[in-house]
Structure formats: C-alpha cells, structure tokens
Design a protein around this motif. Structure first.
Motif, PDB file in Angstrom:
ATOM      1  N   GLU A 384      31.887  35.028  31.350  1.00 14.43           N
ATOM      2  CA  GLU A 384      33.087  34.453  30.741  1.00 14.43           C
ATOM      3  C   GLU A 384      33.025  34.472  29.216  1.00 14.43           C
ATOM      4  OE1 GLU A 384      36.098  33.406  32.336  1.00 14.43           O
ATOM      5  OE2 GLU A 384      35.052  34.843  33.602  1.00 14.43           O
ATOM      6  N   ARG A 402      42.055  38.644  31.408  1.00 10.59           N
ATOM      7  CA  ARG A 402      41.581  38.136  32.699  1.00 10.59           C
ATOM      8  C   ARG A 402      42.538  38.578  33.815  1.00 10.59           C
ATOM      9  NH1 ARG A 402      39.208  34.617  29.004  1.00 10.59           N
ATOM     10  NH2 ARG A 402      37.143  33.904  29.647  1.00 10.59           N
ATOM     11  N   SER A 462      37.663  29.411  31.416  1.00  7.72           N
ATOM     12  CA  SER A 462      36.617  29.940  32.273  1.00  7.72           C
ATOM     13  C   SER A 462      37.239  30.125  33.648  1.00  7.72           C
ATOM     14  CB  SER A 462      35.439  28.959  32.311  1.00  7.72           C
ATOM     15  OG  SER A 462      34.500  29.336  33.281  1.00  7.72           O
ATOM     16  N   TYR A 464      36.291  31.465  37.120  1.00 11.81           N
ATOM     17  CA  TYR A 464      34.960  31.726  37.649  1.00 11.81           C
ATOM     18  C   TYR A 464      34.962  31.650  39.160  1.00 11.81           C
ATOM     19  CZ  TYR A 464      34.724  26.982  39.045  1.00 11.81           C
ATOM     20  OH  TYR A 464      34.987  25.823  39.711  1.00 11.81           O
TER      21      TYR A 464
END
Lengths: 795, 265
Positions: A384, A402, A462, A464
């Motif tokens: 990240e 992203r 983030s 994830y």
C-alpha cells in the motif's frame, strides 16, 4: 427462562460479568498448597560465552530450594524448544535450525536469555538469591540489526549458520517478474523499515507447575493462547512427558496478541523443576521481564519495486526483505515473514507477476514471532505504500490507481500468482463505502482549515486483504507446518437441555464465550444464558490448536457449527421415535422438533431428557446421551479485507502527527455479534496506529541492550492519541466456511499502518517528502521537514 | 522490594533526626520515583521516613505578594487550588500536566523539587518564577538550589518544608510531553515579574536551566515574536531514543513561544 440470542445480535458479553467485577481467575491468582516461588536469572549481555555459574552463594541464601542451570538441563537429557515450522530455501535446503535450550548452555544470545532458575519459599527470597548467583560471562560483540547481521564481518551467533542467515526463502516467478520489468513504462521503488514491536498484553506472562507423585501426573497452569499445543510441544518434544500424564491449563488470560501463542522455555523449566523439588513452583513475570522475554514482532528491512504500464496498471511486483528472527527460532518464527508475508503481496490487485525473497536472519535480540497480524501487516504496508509512491510519480490519483488495478467483485474466486486463491471479496465496494463514510469529498475544506492554523493535513488510504482462519492443514503442511491447524468442539447437551461447549480455541479478551453461545443459541434454539463455553484446559477440552491468526470463529466456530448440526441430526432420530414418524419427516426449528405438516411437537428439552432417560428410546439403533463432537479442517484460508482511510494533521513546528479522523469499512463475512466485531476492529486499528505513530523497540548495536525496555520508553497508544473512529462492515460471505464468516481479529492491525503513514506522507508531499518510516515520531517528522525545507526554500 | 524499616514521624525535627541517624535512609514525599525504584530492587535503603503525617507541610497560603505551598501538597491540590489558579495560573497549569491522575494525587511538590529529575515539571516552575525553597534549616533561592542531574543544594538531613512563589505579573508553562513517559521532553516556564523576565527550561538537558538571551528579549517585548529567532545551542543537551539534542534545542524555542502565549492568554 431466558431468550434465544442468535447470530447478528449484540448482547453484552457473558465473560464481562466476572472480568468487570474482579472475579476473573488468572494464573497469578492461583495458589497451590506448599507452593514455592521461582525467579529466572537472565543474561544482562546481548552476546556472551557462558564460562561458568557458581551456585554456592545463591544456594546458601535463606529459603532457597533449588538453583537450576543449563548444565542440569543437559544432565537430564532434555530436548530443545521446538520450532513448529520448517521452511526451505529456493533449492529445497531446510532452514538452519540451531538448538534453543530452555536454559542457556555455552552461550547467551540476547539480553533476557535465561541462564538459571532459582526456587525459594517466597518471591523475595528467590529474588535475593538470584542476585547472589555468580555467572561468569565472556562478553562478545552483539549484532542487533538485520543489515549489520548479514555483513561478512558481523558477529556470528551460531558456528554453523554463516552470515547469520537462517534461510534464504523465495516465492513467485522470478523470471516472469524480470521480463515484466523490462517492458514497464514506469518502475516505482521504495526502501522501508517495518519497525520492531513489543506486544505488551495487560497481564504479564506467568506459570505454575505441580507434580503429583501418586499418579505421576504434571499440571501446568500457564498464560497461553493454546494449552493443547503447549502440552504437545513441551510434553512430547522437550520434557518427554507422556500426553496423558500432562495437564495444561490456561485459565483467564489477560490479552495475548500473539505474545502468548508460543511454547516458552519458562513453561518447560517450571514443569521440570516442579518434579525435581516435589513442590508446586510459581513464576510471575514483571513488566520489565516481559520486555526482554516476550517474543517481539515485525522488524523487517525491505526494498520493493513495482512495474507499471503507461496507464498505471501493475505489471509486476518485486520485494526483497531481511527479516529479524532474534537469537533463536521461536514456535512460529520462520513462518511469519515468509508464508504469512509473501502470499499477501498480491493484495486486492490483479498484479500478474510477483517475486519475493526473504532472508531470515538471526540477531542478538529477543526471538521474533507472530504478533497480531503476523506477516500480513508487513506485506500490506509494503504494497500500500508503493502503490502511493507509484501514483504520485505517475501523476495518477491514489484512489484511481487502486481502482484501475483492483480485482472486480465478479472475478472471485481469484487465483493470485503467490499461492493463495481468494474465495470472495468486494474491495471496490469497501472503497466506495469508505470514501463516503470518510467524507473524502470535503477533505479540501478541512485541509484549508488546518492550513489556516499553520498545520498540514493529509489523507491516506489502505485497500487491503489478508489471509486468516489459520489454516488448511494440507496446504500448511506443504509450506512447512509441522502440525495440523484444524479445530475441535464438543457440544454436550445436559438432561435438562442446557448446553456446555468444550472448544479448543482460547478466549483471552475476544468475547468467545458470548459469540460461541450465540451460535449455539441460534442453531439449537436454547436460551443464550443456558450455554456455557469451556476452554483452556486439556483435561476438560478434547483437543485444540488454540487462538491466533483470526482462527477462533473461522475454524473453531466451524467445528462448533458442525458439532451442533450433529446434535440436531441425533435429536431428529430421537424425535422420530417419540413422535412415531419417519426421520425424514422431522423438522427442527426454533428449538422444536415437529412432524412436517402436523402439530406434533417435541421440545429440545424433551428430546434431551429422553436421551438421558431412555425408557422410550430406540436403544437397538441409537446410543443414549446427547453429546457430539466435530473436528474441522478448513479447505482454504479466509480473506477478510477492506478499505481504511486515515486523516492526520501535522504540526510543522514540533513535528507532531495527530490522527484526526479514521474510517474503516471491512469485509469480515458474516457478523455474529456486531458489537464484538466493532470492538475487535477498534482494538486492531489502535494497535496498527501504535505501530505507525508511537511504538518502537530499539536495541543498542554493539551491546545488544534494549533501550525501550519499559512503558516509560516504549510508547503504547493511549485513548487521548485517538479520534472517535468510524467503523462499518461491507461483507461478502466466505464461500467455504459453514457460516460464511471470515474472521476479524487482525484486520484492523493489518489495514491501519499503511493508511496512517500514507496520510502523513500526503500531508508532507508538498515539501517533497515521499516516504516516512514508522513510527512517525515528532523527532522523525521534524528531521524530515528540516531536510525537506531546503529544496523548497530554493524554489 | 527488599526489606526496610518504616517510620512515620509527626514532627519535622523527628523526621530530620531519623534521616541523619539512619545511614542511607530515604524520605518518602509521595514516593512516585522512590517506590518504583524499590520495587525494581535498584535501591536498598535500610529505612524509609514517610513525611505524610506532617500536617504542617501541607496546604497553600496566600501571603499577598507571595504564595507558599507546603512541601507535602499533592500536585492535584495545586492544580485545583483557586488561589493558585487566580494568582499564578501558569503554576496551576503546570501541576495539572504532571504524570497522570494517580501520580497527581500522590506526588508532592516537595518530593518533585527535592528529587530534581531533569525532566520533571516543578523545577521549571520554581526556577522560572524565582521561588524560594524553604527547608527545615534555611531558605534557598531557586537559582542556588538546582545543581544538575538529581543534585540539589540540600544538605544531609535537610528537609524541604515549603516553596514560596512570588506572584508574577504574567506567567505561563508549555510542555512537550515525552510520548511514552509523559515527562517533559522539553518544558519551558516563562514568568514576567516586577524586575524582569525569567525563562526556565526542563527536560532538554541534565537539569533545569535559564535562557538569558530569551529573558533579555522578552524583557524588552513580552511577545512570542521576540524570541522566535533565538536558537539554543545543542551542546550539553540530552540526546536519547525519543529526541536528539538539536530537536530538543528547537523545541525550547517553540515551547518558550507557546509559554509566552499561555502567559498572555
């Protein structure tokens, strides 16, 4: 009679009745008749030859019962502390696995390494005698950092471990990655340190051991997350005690976070000593002792490179890491920076080629092992962070880059290039939810308001995924696990219909007694208050692998669900007999067995009664009693994930970073108790924020002294460091666990460090800052600003 | 903890006599530093002389131009005192920033000043205000009292009974807390009194110290801008895992400005 409280409800936690009224029963609360007190004498040096120990003055000290050293261990022919994982290098060569004696022999390898155990009538007498023990050390230079430890001229911890490298491990297709890098339009590079952490559970470790000569049985009470595993590792591999002669009890335990999921030498020494002195022996660690003996976490130095095409699509990811193991291999040690790290480097992205090399390195520090998140926070942090670096260098918005690389919801199940296959997920949905919840669209207004006060505001993302629900045994076995990773549960229905569950996981703060009772209440239709959960005692619970790796609900809950299903199946057979119907016509719903299409009913309590008073009962085909057991071995890991958004404000005058907003939208699968899930997320996030902003275990190179060895010097996150957090779930159901659960114990710790540091870098990016190492302390930020302000001033 | 005798005298001369007659005995004035030291077995005094029964050492007296605080007055009492809040609000603020609620209810001003921890808050207030340390034997000016790392002008057997603070025209304290311990990484007390300005710094070095260039600048213009450009020499400042010397030096200027701001608000 109480009510059914089922899946999705949020009752107050059952266990809090005793915890909040001071009626918990912790190891240090336990007193045994004739109990003695033990104290460990620990090495004050990071690295030294143990030339000799003179026991005479200590033995002559008032109240002393025994003084035991490594020579006594050797004389008794006892084993080394075992490592539960055996990893191999790229050529298949096994890792170097030097012995880890329970009391040091020949050499000490970290400050806190145990050299002797002193037993006396009282703790004061044991402490006084311990101070009289004369230990002759020949002090050697210590090496504490991984970069230093692999240098050719570095002090060598073990004669047969060249350059202190335990294993040179790799994962992924190196050639494919190299090819992809050659075609890349852009390569982002990042060097980073993942700081070393100390878990600091509220309750320090403690143990009591007792030997009963009449039955030749041992009992060990210990602050453990996995008593059955301690029984196996210690009994079978260290002390040669048959399993049926050893009882291990882990009663109430005040927090673990991984620190208590290892077999520690202290447990073995105390158990061994109890037989030698023929009296119970008790040891309770001080907080200071915990700092130099509880296994530490993290401690990586990493170089990462991300190859992208001109549109910002990830082509390949290459990671080279040096991971600190400390002075010896702890129970899970080598597994953490390898198998729990490399397979997570795909993240939520479609990166087609990934290669990871990890050099696992010995140093003169406390052994490093799993700490909440264990390998996965490290992987998430690398990935990240470098995504943000790439976005910044290519001039692409951080959210947009992203999105361009995210695995779409429809693409699940998704096979990554690094072993794991994600069964389910919706990272885009989590991201969209978090963007709204964090009010990202008005961030500019808040940033301007901060600027008007002379503060820099930053936002960090983030997105994830992690792997939890440890673990599918067959898969783990291929990766080097030396044990199974299933779980077991027994559901005992009493003649009156109340239920006791015996489960192999361990509750040390997670709320299992509540969550598991909800599952049983929901499935059997019995009152929530009529279900008790028993854990933590190898004499009461059939078997279990314990609690770690966000596995308790995922694996233990699945075993419980299966065992409960078996109870229903047997109950239907009994009901069919009593209702004179065929088994296939019996329905079970809301605690009642009925014949389909009729009003003929037997309650759960009536069936339980009939099972134990089998006067009218099909004894020819069915055993009396209503108790069922199930073992569950998962077919895959589970993959919780989500999107975390951190917002920070930096005071450029002092370098202080203040976390002002925090938003998390996580996919944890089915939620059994939303209050408990929220609490787990809060706690996990706080631990990740602690790593990002405050916590740092610092050793002095050369002497090997721990400089951050107390709460005065090791900064734990506190309530006033944190804003109110916005936490929500956006769940897709796990396709392979019985209830669709994914686990939630570690997600907060895994997602948050990258979100916080990305926010700090964002706040400082206008000054040319591209990376901040953790923890982002005021001194570190001020230093960056000092260095950064020069080019800015020249513009 | 190792065994020790425990005395709780109710007269100051008795306490002084015990302290001088039992070699290596220690006073307990709250014990916020001493008790942890004993628990870690780092100190082994044969006797403790607890001052908590000495009622005359407790309380706050308003003498008009001065405020006198008894040595055994806990930090929480000073922080909550209407008199201190009205006359020396900077000192009440300082007391409210010490440790945590438990420490503030047990720790005392006399204990803190006698211990002279290089990162304690009270030494900055005492030196910054130019207070007078009153002992069982004499009165000592703050400028003569603090002698460096844990060293003071106290003679063997001498017991602090009170601290007398002049009421300043303005005073303020700004503290940058060490993240873990919450001691002062750097704390600066600034006081404007009738004959000038005093600036005292704690946490930055091996003991509390004054900053004459800042005092001179603020005497001319009592405003943060007057000292914004004054830099402290790193030499002799503390450098540890929490803060390097040059960062501490930088913080002295920042905290001094904020202390002036606090004094003006």
């Amino acid at each position: 009679m109480g009510n059914v409280i089922g899946i999705g409800a949020a009752p107050k936690r059952k266990e809090d009745q005793r915890f909040l009224t001071g009626r918990g029963n912790y190891v240090s609360d336990i007193k045994r008749p004739g109990m003695t007190s033990g104290v460990f004498v620990r090495s004050p040096h990071g690295h030294a030859v143990l030339r000799g120990i003179d026991k005479s003055a200590a033995l002559a000290s008032p109240g002393v019962t025994a003084v035991l050293t490594g020579d006594d261990v050797a004389d008794d022919g006892l084993g080394s502390l075992p490592c539960g994982w055996g990893i191999t290098d790229a050529k298949g060569v096994p890792m170097k696995e030097p012995p880890f004696p329970m009391l040091a022999q020949d050499k000490v390898r970290f400050v806190g390494d145990m050299v002797a155990f002193v037993i006396a009538e009282t703790p004061e007498q044991a402490n006084a005698a311990a101070e009289l023990l004369k230990v002759d050390y020949e002090v050697l230079p210590s090496v504490v950092g991984v970069l230093e430890a692999v240098r050719p001229d570095a002090p060598q911890l073990f004669d047969d471990v060249p350059n202190n490298i335990c294993c040179d491990w790799e994962l992924g297709d190196k050639a494919a990655v190299e090819t992809a890098f050659k075609k890349a339009a852009h390569v982002a590079k990042l060097s980073l340190v993942n700081n070393r952490l100390i878990g600091n559970p509220m309750e320090p470790r403690a143990a009591i051991a007792e030997y009963e000569p009449g039955t030749d049985r041992f009992t060990l009470w210990t602050t453990s997350q996995f008593p059955h595993v301690v029984r196996f590792l210690m009994g079978a591999l260290v002390l040669n005690i048959p399993q049926h002669k050893l009882r291990v009890v882990a009663p109430d335990v005040g927090g673990g976070f991984g620190v208590k999921q290892f077999h520690y030498g202290e447990e073995a020494v105390i158990t061994w000593a109890a037989k030698r002195v023929r009296r119970p022996v008790k040891w309770v660690a001080s907080r200071s002792e915990g700092y130099v003996s509880d296994r530490h976490g993290r401690d990586h130095v990493t170089e990462a490179e991300l190859a992208l095409d001109e549109t910002g699509k990830f082509l390949a990811f290459r990671v080279n890491t040096l991971a600190n193991m400390g002075g010896y291999l702890s129970t899970f040690g080598p597994n953490i920076p390898t198998n729990l790290y490399g397979p997570l480097l795909g993240g939520v992205y479609t990166t087609p080629a990934i290669y990871c090399n990890v050099k696992v390195v010995f140093t003169n520090t406390v052994p490093v092992d799993a700490y909440r998140g264990a390998g996965r926070p490290e992987a998430t942090f690398v990935l990240e962070r470098i995504v943000d670096v790439a976005a910044s260098e290519m001039g692409i918005d951080r959210v947009e880059i992203r999105r361009r690389n995210m695995i779409p919801k429809e693409a699940y199940p998704y096979q990554t290039p690094v072993l794991v296959q994600y069964d389910s997920g919706d990272p885009m949905g989590c991201l969209d939810g978090a963007l709204v919840a964090a009010d990202v669209k008005n961030f500019g207004v808040r940033k301007a308001a901060s600027a008007s006060k002379g503060k820099f505001r930053g936002l960090g993302y983030s997105t994830y995924v992690e792997a939890c629900g440890l673990a599918p045994s067959r898969f783990a076995g291929r990766l080097g696990a030396r044990g199974g990773l299933y779980e077991s549960a027994t559901v005992r229905v009493h003649p009156t219909g109340q239920v006791t569950v015996m489960i192999g996981t361990h509750n040390h703060g997670q709320g299992h007694e509540t969550t598991f009772a909800q599952i049983v209440s929901d499935k059997l239709g019995v009152a929530f208050e009529n279900v008790d959960i028993v854990f933590g005692d190898t004499d009461r619970v059939q078997f279990g692998m314990g609690t770690y790796g966000s596995r308790s609900l995922v694996v233990g809950g699945a075993a419980l669900s299966k065992a409960t299903d078996k109870v229903i199946v047997k109950g239907k057979k009994i009901a069919a007999h009593l209702l004179e119907a065929s088994e296939g016509d019996i329905q079970f719903e809301a605690g009642k067995f009925s014949v389909a299409g009729t009003d003929r009913i037997k309650t759960f309590e009536e069936i339980a009664g009939a099972a134990y008073v089998p006067h009218n009962y099909p004894l020819e085909v069915l055993e009396p009693g209503l108790e069922e057991q199930a073992y569950y071995d998962p077919v895959n890991f589970t993959y919780p994930g989500g999107c975390h958004i951190a917002e920070v404000e930096v005071d450029p005058e002092t370098g202080t970073v203040t976390l002002v907003n925090y938003t998390a939208v996580d996919d944890v699968g089915t939620v059994i108790n939303p209050m408990i899930v929220e609490g787990q997320l809060h706690g996990g996030i706080v631990q990740g924020v602690g790593q990002a902003l405050f916590e740092n275990a610092v050793y002095d190179e050369g002497s090997g002294q721990l400089l951050s060895g107390s709460l005065m010097d090791y900064c734990m996150p506190r309530a006033d460091h944190l804003p109110m957090m916005k936490v929500a779930t956006h769940s897709t159901l796990c396709t392979h666990t019985p209830m669709g659960v994914k686990g939630c114990g570690e997600v907060g710790t895994i997602g948050s460090p990258a979100a916080v540091i990305n926010a700090v870098v964002d706040a400082l990016s206008h000054l040319g800052v591209t990376h901040v190492d953790m923890p982002a302390t005021p001194n570190r930020i001020w230093r960056l600003l000092q260095n950064a302000s020069l080019p800015v001033a020249a513009e | 903890m190792k065994p020790f005798a425990y005395h709780q005298p109710d007269q100051i001369p008795d306490a002084a006599k015990l302290l001088t007659s039992i070699e290596d005995s220690k006073l307990v004035a709250g014990g916020m530093t001493l008790i942890p030291t004993l628990k870690q077995r780092l100190a082994n005094p044969p006797a403790l002389v607890d001052l908590s029964k000495l009622g005359s050492l407790k309380g706050i007296t308003d003498d008009g131009a001065t405020i006198t605080i008894g040595a055994m007055t806990p930090h929480a009492v000073v922080a909550a005192s209407k008199v201190v809040q009205a006359k020396i609000p900077g000192l009440a603020a300082l007391a409210s920033m010490i440790g945590d609620p438990a420490v503030r209810s047990r720790g005392t001003i006399g204990g803190s000043v006698a211990n002279n921890d290089p990162a304690a808050d009270y030494p900055a207030g005492v030196l910054g205000l130019g207070a007078t340390v009153i002992t069982s034997a004499r009165e000592i000016a703050a400028d003569k009292f603090f002698l460096g790392l844990f060293e003071t002008a106290l003679e063997p057997g001498e017991i602090i009974t009170a601290i007398r603070f002049p009421v300043p025209l303005k005073a303020g304290y700004a503290k940058f807390k060490a993240p873990a311990s919450r001691y002062a990484l750097v704390g600066v007390f600034v006081a404007k009194i009738t004959d000038g300005v005093r600036v005292a710094v704690t946490g930055a070095g091996p003991g509390v110290f004054r900053v004459p260039p800042m005092e001179a600048a603020l005497s001319g213009n009592f405003d943060p801008s007057a000292i914004a450009a004054i830099k402290i020499d790193n030499d002799g400042l503390t450098s540890d895992i929490h803060a390097e010397a040059d960062y501490r030096a930088h913080l002295v200027t920042v905290m001094a400005k904020r202390a002036v701001d606090a004094a003006l608000s």
